[in-house]
Design a protein around this motif. Structure first.
Motif, PDB file in Angstrom:
ATOM      1  N   GLY A 345       0.819  -1.202   0.000  1.00  0.00           N
ATOM      2  CA  GLY A 345       0.000   0.000   0.000  1.00  0.00           C
ATOM      3  C   GLY A 345       0.853   1.251   0.000  1.00  0.00           C
ATOM      4  O   GLY A 345       1.999   1.241   0.410  1.00  0.00           O
ATOM      5  N   ALA A 346       0.254   2.340  -0.471  1.00  0.00           N
ATOM      6  CA  ALA A 346       0.978   3.608  -0.522  1.00  0.00           C
ATOM      7  C   ALA A 346       0.978   4.238   0.855  1.00  0.00           C
ATOM      8  O   ALA A 346       0.047   4.064   1.637  1.00  0.00           O
ATOM      9  N   LEU A 347       2.015   4.954   1.170  1.00  0.00           N
ATOM     10  CA  LEU A 347       2.004   5.736   2.396  1.00  0.00           C
ATOM     11  C   LEU A 347       1.044   6.895   2.174  1.00  0.00           C
ATOM     12  O   LEU A 347       1.068   7.526   1.123  1.00  0.00           O
ATOM     13  N   PRO A 348       0.205   7.184   3.155  1.00  0.00           N
ATOM     14  CA  PRO A 348      -0.769   8.263   2.960  1.00  0.00           C
ATOM     15  C   PRO A 348      -0.095   9.633   2.930  1.00  0.00           C
ATOM     16  O   PRO A 348      -0.720  10.628   2.588  1.00  0.00           O
ATOM     17  N   VAL A 349       1.163   9.683   3.313  1.00  0.00           N
ATOM     18  CA  VAL A 349       1.854  10.963   3.368  1.00  0.00           C
ATOM     19  C   VAL A 349       3.346  10.672   3.209  1.00  0.00           C
ATOM     20  O   VAL A 349       3.812   9.601   3.564  1.00  0.00           O
ATOM     21  N   ASP A 350       4.079  11.625   2.619  1.00  0.00           N
ATOM     22  CA  ASP A 350       5.523  11.430   2.476  1.00  0.00           C
ATOM     23  C   ASP A 350       6.194  11.391   3.839  1.00  0.00           C
ATOM     24  O   ASP A 350       5.888  12.209   4.703  1.00  0.00           O
ATOM     25  N   LEU A 351       7.120  10.460   4.009  1.00  0.00           N
ATOM     26  CA  LEU A 351       7.870  10.399   5.258  1.00  0.00           C
ATOM     27  C   LEU A 351       9.334  10.663   4.945  1.00  0.00           C
ATOM     28  O   LEU A 351       9.890  10.078   4.029  1.00  0.00           O
ATOM     29  N   LYS A 352       9.918  11.563   5.723  1.00  0.00           N
ATOM     30  CA  LYS A 352      11.326  11.868   5.495  1.00  0.00           C
ATOM     31  C   LYS A 352      12.164  11.343   6.644  1.00  0.00           C
ATOM     32  O   LYS A 352      11.743  11.415   7.795  1.00  0.00           O
ATOM     33  N   VAL A 353      13.347  10.828   6.327  1.00  0.00           N
ATOM     34  CA  VAL A 353      14.256  10.338   7.367  1.00  0.00           C
ATOM     35  C   VAL A 353      14.917  11.547   8.018  1.00  0.00           C
ATOM     36  O   VAL A 353      15.676  12.263   7.382  1.00  0.00           O
ATOM     37  N   ILE A 354      14.607  11.802   9.280  1.00  0.00           N
ATOM     38  CA  ILE A 354      15.208  12.964   9.926  1.00  0.00           C
ATOM     39  C   ILE A 354      16.284  12.558  10.932  1.00  0.00           C
ATOM     40  O   ILE A 354      16.986  13.401  11.465  1.00  0.00           O
ATOM     41  N   GLU A 355      16.394  11.276  11.226  1.00  0.00           N
ATOM     42  CA  GLU A 355      17.479  10.827  12.087  1.00  0.00           C
ATOM     43  C   GLU A 355      17.748   9.381  11.752  1.00  0.00           C
ATOM     44  O   GLU A 355      16.815   8.601  11.574  1.00  0.00           O
TER      45      GLU A 355
END
Lengths: 532, 326
Positions: A345-355
């Motif tokens: 499934g698609a992620l409902p929102v973009d996730l960014k690696v912040i750590e």
């Protein structure tokens, strides 16, 4: 004070035995001995910095959720107005400034339009997700409420967590931990993960698949300049795809989203044998796909993944079976990875690696080894110092220290606590500090003897007078360690855990347990003088 | 068996006689530490400034090819990396701070880390990436804030505890001694430019705890002696208390040191900064317990008749009844 009733002795010995037994599986694993599987094994967890693995903190862009909601609402409004009997014509639609505005062309339709809007603005529960206003007689203004946005974010994060869960399981990582943190963050911990980059690529991929019709009327010069014609938008081609480096204009509305997928597998194109991804839609998706392809035979449609165009093939004939093939310059690996991402499934929102904190398995093993060597040497020296300084009382302190180490391991194992690299430092520090209580007591006994007290009276006073100082001194350490635990991050938390457990167990072994032994010896031997 | 006595019985060192010189020295050291922190600055690690720290081992090479690594990474255009030996000769750590104005790209730190490891792997086939820490600007800001907060909170919480258990003068004395310890540790890190990261904050919190250990043992003895020798002048009484607890102080700190020194010498390289801070803190903490925490009580006006232990109300009543004065 020197009087220890039998029940108390039995109770203390059983407690010591119990926690020491609990430390056995951890000891065995440190010594490289396999623990029999039939037995329970409450072993200490090794932190990612010791076992190797990845800790990844992902953050969602909350403004994206708001934009998505506006877009969905625009589609719902258009559909509702078109399907009304008779249909209501609207115009001047805008989604600027975080709200949706549109005009009803005929003022006579305003009340009817308002009726149609009402079910759209209320959420599933009691909360109102949008506030609706009519200004200038024919202009509708829809503003999302904070409640509605919060709820949408919450749902999006929950489902993002599920999606990541499915994706990580698909590649077979051992015991990953995926937890939501705060409003818009997700922590992923994958122990023993050998290839953190592949892991990040997989969980970071939004995998939002869309099929949109190519805008054939767009002028190449407009596309190059980045000016989208009305009703269209410009997407770049993905890196590695046949059109990489150029862009294409597609129709903004009327496409299909990849929400209705039921399957995705890596495969090969039957004509040129290049890697592709085969997808299957569910019934609803298949129907939509059939409609789109039937109405647009001989026109190109763009396959868009995460806002980048993979390819824009021509629709040669209506596709009715609910299956399709995605091509776009894949390798076998990238096609397989996309298939996993699409399946889960698609992620409902973009996730960014912040750590990100990744430790290779080799470094972790090295750290354990050198940490253990240091611990061994340090413990040996401390044990020796105690014996040469306090004689018999030093031996009691030493046994207490060894039991203390076993107890820390046992308590950590039972609590399922995690040992980290700073935790090893905490362990070493505890060894040095564990003798403090005994030092305080023994020094006090020395002092009381010098003042001419009898042996029993001196020992009694030693334990009693020292206890207050021991208690006060250790409480401050517990305060510092607790704050460390509350505010610390990752490995530092592990350090705090070891410290707190060590403080509690060292006071227990140093004060209560040694007192029991000293009392027993005094009763048995009745010495007239002690060498301390 | 003849037992070892590190401190002879009945020591009578007049520590407090030297309180003024030592106090001035401490004051100057605190000032110097803060000046160092202000002008030299701390070498903040990626935990607090954002960026990435990458640990590498060059398998099968005697030495890490530092200059070539620098060239390879500089070509990526993020600026010059800080490359250092880390542990064995063929191990190196690479540190890059986030470029200015990167707030709008929360995943920049991670993208940089990926490109750096990618470039290294392409250039040096035998490189092994042992560890990657990449922290975005937002996260590092949070870590800095919570780190600072936990330091302040623990100092305040511990002082309040001592105030409640002893008297306000003791709480203030302990707080000032802690301030001294923390300042000097920060000064040490500014001077040596050792990397200051989350582990160091943990070390400082530990120092706070153990420095207090010594202070409290001395304070506890002072409280006891104040009850016992009501007519003794305060400086003399403080000296007596410090002397009486001296052998314990020496023994405990010695055992802490002999446990920690092997960790400094043989322990994992990534724990060096933390262990160094704790080891240093033990020296500073012991010194401050004797030369800061105790003399401060004189200046804050602890007198035999002004200090009445709260825990012992009957004692207080008795003293008032008898109308005792110093």
């Amino acid at each position: 004070m020197l009087d220890f009733p039998r029940w108390k002795r039995i109770w203390l010995w059983s407690l010591l035995l119990l926690v020491s037994i609990a430390s056995l599986p951890s000891l065995a694993s440190l010594g490289g001995i396999a623990w029999p599987e039939e037995l329970p094994d409450p072993a200490i967890n090794l932190g990612l910095d010791l076992a190797g693995g990845s800790h990844i903190l992902l953050e969602a862009d909350t403004s994206q959720i708001a934009a998505q909601r506006l877009e969905t609402m625009e589609e719902s409004v258009r559909t509702a107005m078109r399907q009304a009997e008779p249909s209501i014509r609207i115009g001047d639609v805008s989604t600027r400034d975080g709200r949706l505005t549109f005009m009803v062309e005929s003022a006579a339709d305003v009340d009817r339009a308002r009726e149609l809007m009402l079910p759209l603005v209320n959420g599933t529960g009691l909360t109102r997700e949008w506030s609706l206003a009519v200004v200038d007689e024919t202009r509708f203004v829809l503003t999302p409420t904070q409640q509605g946005l919060d709820e949408a974010l919450n749902q999006a994060m929950d489902s993002a967590k599920d999606v990541i869960d499915r994706r990580i399981n698909a590649i077979g990582t051992l015991e990953p931990t995926i937890i939501r943190q705060g409003e818009n963050r997700i922590v992923v911990q994958a122990p023993g993960q050998q290839d953190p980059e592949a892991l990040k690529a997989l969980i970071g991929q939004t995998a939002k698949l869309e099929f949109k019709l190519v805008d054939l009327n767009a002028l190449p010069s407009d596309i190059a300049a980045g000016n989208a014609p009305p009703g269209s938008q410009i997407y770049p081609y993905a890196d590695g795809s046949p059109g990489a480096g150029t862009s294409i204009a597609v129709r903004r509305l009327g496409g299909i989203k990849g929400d209705n997928l039921v399957g995705a597998q890596q495969g090969f194109d039957s004509r040129d044998n290049t890697p592709v991804v085969n997808i299957q839609f569910d019934q609803q998706g298949a129907a939509k796909f059939a409609r789109l392809t039937t109405q647009n035979v001989n026109k190109p449609f763009a396959i868009i993944l995460d806002d980048k165009v993979l390819s824009a093939p021509n629709i040669n004939e209506p596709i009715r079976g609910g299956t399709a093939q995605i091509s776009g310059g894949f390798t076998v690996e990238s096609a397989n990875q996309l298939a996993i991402a699409l399946r889960s499934g698609a992620l409902p929102v973009d996730l960014k690696v912040i750590e990100e904190r990744t430790v290779g398995p080799d470094l972790g093993a090295d750290s354990i080894r050198s940490g253990l060597i240091a611990m061994g040497i340090g413990t040996g020296l401390v044990l020796l110092l105690m014996i040469v300084t306090y004689g018999r009382f030093g031996i009691y302190a030493d046994i207490a220290l060894v039991l203390n180490v076993l107890m820390i391991m046992g308590v950590m194992a039972v609590m399922n606590a995690t040992l980290t690299l700073p935790g090893i430092a905490g362990f070493v520090l505890t060894i040095g500090a564990a003798v403090d209580a005994n030092v305080l007591i023994n020094e006090r006994i020395r002092e009381e003897r010098r003042r001419g007290r009898s042996v029993v009276s001196a020992v009694e006073h030693g334990y009693k007078e020292a206890s207050r100082a021991i208690f006060d001194a250790n409480i401050t350490n517990v305060i510092a360690a607790t704050l460390l635990f509350l505010f610390g991050q990752g490995p530092v938390k592990g350090f705090a855990v070891v410290l707190v457990i060590g403080i509690v167990t060292s006071v227990f072994t140093a004060v209560t347990i040694t007192r029991m032994w000293v009392a027993g010896w005094l009763r048995r031997a009745r010495p007239s003088d002690i060498n301390i | 068996m003849k037992l070892l006595k590190l401190v002879p019985d009945d020591t009578n060192i007049s520590f407090l006689r030297w309180r003024m010189p030592f106090f001035i020295v401490s004051g100057l050291l605190i000032l110097a530490s803060w000046a160092l922190v202000a002008f030299q600055g701390l070498n903040l690690g990626v935990d607090f400034v954002g960026g990435q720290m990458i640990r590498t081992t060059f398998v099968g090479q005697a030495e890490a090819p530092v200059p070539q690594m620098r060239d390879t990474i500089a070509k990526l255009g993020y600026g010059d990396p800080i490359i250092q030996r880390f542990g064995a000769d063929n191990e190196a750590s690479i540190r890059m701070k986030l470029p200015e104005g990167s707030e709008a790209q929360p995943d920049l730190a991670n993208t940089m880390a990926n490109r750096i490891t990618g470039a290294l792997k392409a250039e040096f086939p035998d490189v092994r990436i042992d560890g990657v820490d990449s922290v975005s600007g937002k996260v590092s800001e949070e870590l800095f804030r919570t780190g600072l907060l936990s330091l302040l909170l623990s100092m305040v919480a511990i002082s309040i505890y001592i105030w409640v258990r002893f008297e306000w003068q003791f709480g203030v004395g302990a707080l000032l001694a802690l301030f001294h310890d923390v300042s000097l540790t920060l000064g040490f890190f500014a001077l040596t430019q050792l990397e200051f990261d989350l582990n160091i904050v943990a070390a400082i919190l530990t120092i706070i705890g153990y420095s207090l250990n010594d202070t409290i043992v001395v304070y506890d003895r002072i409280r006891e002696n104040l009850k016992k020798f009501r007519k003794m002048p305060i400086p003399e009484l403080l000296d007596l208390s410090v002397n009486e607890t001296l052998s314990r102080t020496v023994m405990t700190n010695l055992s802490l040191l002999i446990a920690l020194i092997p960790l400094l010498a043989f322990g994992p390289a990534s724990l060096f900064g933390m262990t160094a801070a704790i080891t240093l803190g033990i020296f500073i903490g012991t010194y401050s317990s004797i030369y800061m925490a105790a003399p401060l009580l004189i200046w804050m006006g602890v007198k035999s008749d002004s200090f009445v232990p709260q825990a012992d109300a009957s004692d207080k009543a008795e003293r008032i009844a008898r109308g005792e004065t110093a």
